[in-house]
Design an enzyme around this catalytic site. Structure first.
Site, PDB file in Angstrom:
ATOM      1  CE  LYS A 111      35.850  29.808  83.825  1.00 53.85           C
ATOM      2  NZ  LYS A 111      35.491  30.944  83.010  1.00 53.85           N
ATOM      3  CE  LYS A 191      34.567  33.740  90.597  1.00 53.23           C
ATOM      4  NZ  LYS A 191      34.660  34.190  89.279  1.00 53.23           N
ATOM      5  CE  LYS A 194      28.388  33.941  84.345  1.00 55.14           C
ATOM      6  NZ  LYS A 194      28.260  35.346  84.236  1.00 55.14           N
TER       7      LYS A 194
HETATM    8  P1  TYM Z   1      31.468  37.075  84.297  1.00 55.31           P
HETATM    9  O1  TYM Z   1      30.371  36.806  83.333  1.00 55.31           O
HETATM   10  O2  TYM Z   1      32.020  35.930  85.063  1.00 55.31           O
HETATM   11  O3  TYM Z   1      30.995  38.172  85.341  1.00 55.31           O
HETATM   12  C1  TYM Z   1      30.422  39.383  84.911  1.00 55.31           C
HETATM   13  C2  TYM Z   1      30.847  40.503  85.848  1.00 55.31           C
HETATM   14  O4  TYM Z   1      30.432  40.199  87.179  1.00 55.31           O
HETATM   15  C3  TYM Z   1      31.555  40.259  88.051  1.00 55.31           C
HETATM   16  N1  TYM Z   1      31.394  39.234  89.088  1.00 55.31           N
HETATM   17  C4  TYM Z   1      31.386  39.495  90.398  1.00 55.31           C
HETATM   18  N2  TYM Z   1      31.508  40.640  91.081  1.00 55.31           N
HETATM   19  C5  TYM Z   1      31.440  40.565  92.421  1.00 55.31           C
HETATM   20  N3  TYM Z   1      31.265  39.403  93.103  1.00 55.31           N
HETATM   21  C6  TYM Z   1      31.138  38.225  92.445  1.00 55.31           C
HETATM   22  N4  TYM Z   1      30.950  37.093  93.108  1.00 55.31           N
HETATM   23  C7  TYM Z   1      31.195  38.241  91.022  1.00 55.31           C
HETATM   24  N5  TYM Z   1      31.107  37.279  90.080  1.00 55.31           N
HETATM   25  C8  TYM Z   1      31.241  37.905  88.895  1.00 55.31           C
HETATM   26  C9  TYM Z   1      32.746  39.943  87.165  1.00 55.31           C
HETATM   27  O5  TYM Z   1      33.954  40.418  87.740  1.00 55.31           O
HETATM   28  C10 TYM Z   1      32.373  40.658  85.898  1.00 55.31           C
HETATM   29  O6  TYM Z   1      32.682  42.042  85.997  1.00 55.31           O
HETATM   30  N6  TYM Z   1      35.530  37.497  81.424  1.00 55.31           N
HETATM   31  C11 TYM Z   1      34.376  38.214  81.922  1.00 55.31           C
HETATM   32  C12 TYM Z   1      33.474  38.780  80.834  1.00 55.31           C
HETATM   33  C13 TYM Z   1      34.137  39.664  79.855  1.00 55.31           C
HETATM   34  C14 TYM Z   1      34.529  41.008  80.076  1.00 55.31           C
HETATM   35  C15 TYM Z   1      35.077  41.446  78.847  1.00 55.31           C
HETATM   36  C16 TYM Z   1      34.442  41.865  81.190  1.00 55.31           C
HETATM   37  C17 TYM Z   1      34.462  39.354  78.565  1.00 55.31           C
HETATM   38  N7  TYM Z   1      35.018  40.421  77.968  1.00 55.31           N
HETATM   39  C18 TYM Z   1      35.591  42.735  78.722  1.00 55.31           C
HETATM   40  C19 TYM Z   1      34.970  43.151  81.028  1.00 55.31           C
HETATM   41  C20 TYM Z   1      35.519  43.579  79.821  1.00 55.31           C
HETATM   42  C21 TYM Z   1      33.542  37.264  82.739  1.00 55.31           C
HETATM   43  O7  TYM Z   1      33.591  36.065  82.556  1.00 55.31           O
HETATM   44  O8  TYM Z   1      32.654  37.868  83.581  1.00 55.31           O
END
Ligand code: TYM
Length: 323
Positions: A111, A191, A194
């Site tokens: 990032k 991967k 978004k």
């Molecule tokens: P975020 O918003 O990027 O993604 C949400 C969840 O989706 C999963 N994910 C994927 N899984 C498979 N293939 C993909 N291409 C893919 N893209 C995203 C992510 O692994 C995630 O599980 N930092 C985290 C949010 C967060 C969080 C937490 C998660 C904040 N606090 C505490 C777990 C526990 C994030 O940005 O996820």
């Protein structure tokens, strides 16, 4: 019964990777466990964003949880910023984290490259994520593969706290599913994300013609054979994996069904499958009002607070912050 915590950042469109890598698994876990599912809006503001879009993204993300099958009576479904204990615990935990542990995080490094002049919030992001999990003393964190490093850091923070102030936090374990890494449609070596170009992902709210067009244009591999081999054929393997997860069939069975068929046939069939699977998401957009969704999040926050306040009070006690 374990305590489960997970969340999605409401930045941009919630997509098929979030659905297959995380949310679908959450639905299963809520049958047996005490689950806290959060919309992590405080994480969404750690990179540049438009305040006007944030509320819209929060509502759509919550709607996606509900349509996917998260039951707000069984699980605690809430908005992070309505529970200020998350940020208070993040400050307390931050006093235990060496800066070097934060600068080595892969997501931070990626990032920083993208957003010049990265802010302190971006560096501290994994501390807030650890606070999210530890505030509920969660034991299981269902996430996609990209979040593993953050969960490992969370375990380190928890064990450092326990060593320093007395045992309080369980060491949370990541929970990965078969959909742990859904790849980009335009570059299957990466991967699905978004924050990438919209052609590279399927939003859960994409209209049928757009789903069809994106899948038909998905980058595939040279050759003709429909075979699951993520290293040699990342594009086709990604489509096969998505097909298997949506249809509930084994990948082997999908390979057999498409034996001797063309890439185009696989793509058309997958597009139809996705259009059907995602129809309830599109319909729900028309059926539910924003205020109805916000109400669900506020009620969830009240339930979350009960646990959060109790645990935070104990943490402060252990840290000597009670006068
Ligand atoms: P975020 O918003 O990027 O993604 C949400 C969840 O989706 C999963 N994910 C994927 N899984 C498979 N293939 C993909 N291409 C893919 N893209 C995203 C992510 O692994 C995630 O599980 N930092 C985290 C949010 C967060 C969080 C937490 C998660 C904040 N606090 C505490 C777990 C526990 C994030 O940005 O996820």
């Amino acid at each position: 019964m374990a305590i489960v915590f997970s969340g999605v950042r409401p930045s941009g469109e919630i997509h098929l990777g979030n659905y297959l890598g995380a949310i679908k698994v959450w639905v299963e876990l809520q049958r047996e466990h005490q689950c806290f599912y959060c919309i992590v809006d405080l994480h969404a503001i750690s990179t540049p964003y438009n305040p006007k879009d944030l509320k819209k993204n929060i509502v759509k993300t919550c709607l996606a949880y509900l349509v996917a099958g998260i039951d707000s009576k069984k699980s605690v479904l809430f908005l992070q910023s309505l529970v200020p204990e998350h940020t208070e615990l993040a400050w307390l935990l931050g006093t235990l984290v060496p800066v070097g542990d934060l600068t080595r995080m892969t997501q931070y490094k990626e990032k920083v490259k993208k957003h010049k002049q990265a802010k302190a919030g971006l560096l501290n992001y994994p501390i807030l994520q650890s606070a999210d999990i530890l505030l509920y003393r969660a034991e299981l964190v269902p996430v996609g593969r990209d979040q593993i490093q953050h969960i490992e850091l969370c375990r380190e923070i928890a064990s450092r706290f326990n060593r320093t102030f007395g045992k309080f936090f369980p060491l949370p374990k990541p929970f990965l599913s078969e959909g742990e890494k859904i790849r980009s449609l335009t570059d299957p070596t990466k991967k699905m994300s978004k924050t990438d170009n919209p052609q590279s992902y399927i939003s859960l709210f994409d209209p049928p013609d757009l789903i069809y067009q994106k899948i038909l244009k998905a980058v595939t591999d040279s050759g003709k054979e429909i075979r699951f081999s993520p290293l040699k054929k990342p594009g086709i393997s990604n489509l096969l994996l998505i097909y298997a997860l949506i249809s509930g069939k084994e990948i082997k069975k999908v390979e057999e069904d498409f034996e001797g068929k063309s890439y185009l046939e696989l793509k058309k069939s997958l597009a139809e499958l996705l259009i059907d699977e995602l129809e309830p998401f599109r319909l729900a957009l028309k059926e539910h009002s924003e205020s109805e969704i916000i109400k669900v999040l506020k009620e969830g926050a009240e339930k979350a607070k009960e646990v959060a306040q109790e645990n935070l009070a104990q943490v402060k006690e252990l840290m000597g912050l009670r006068v």
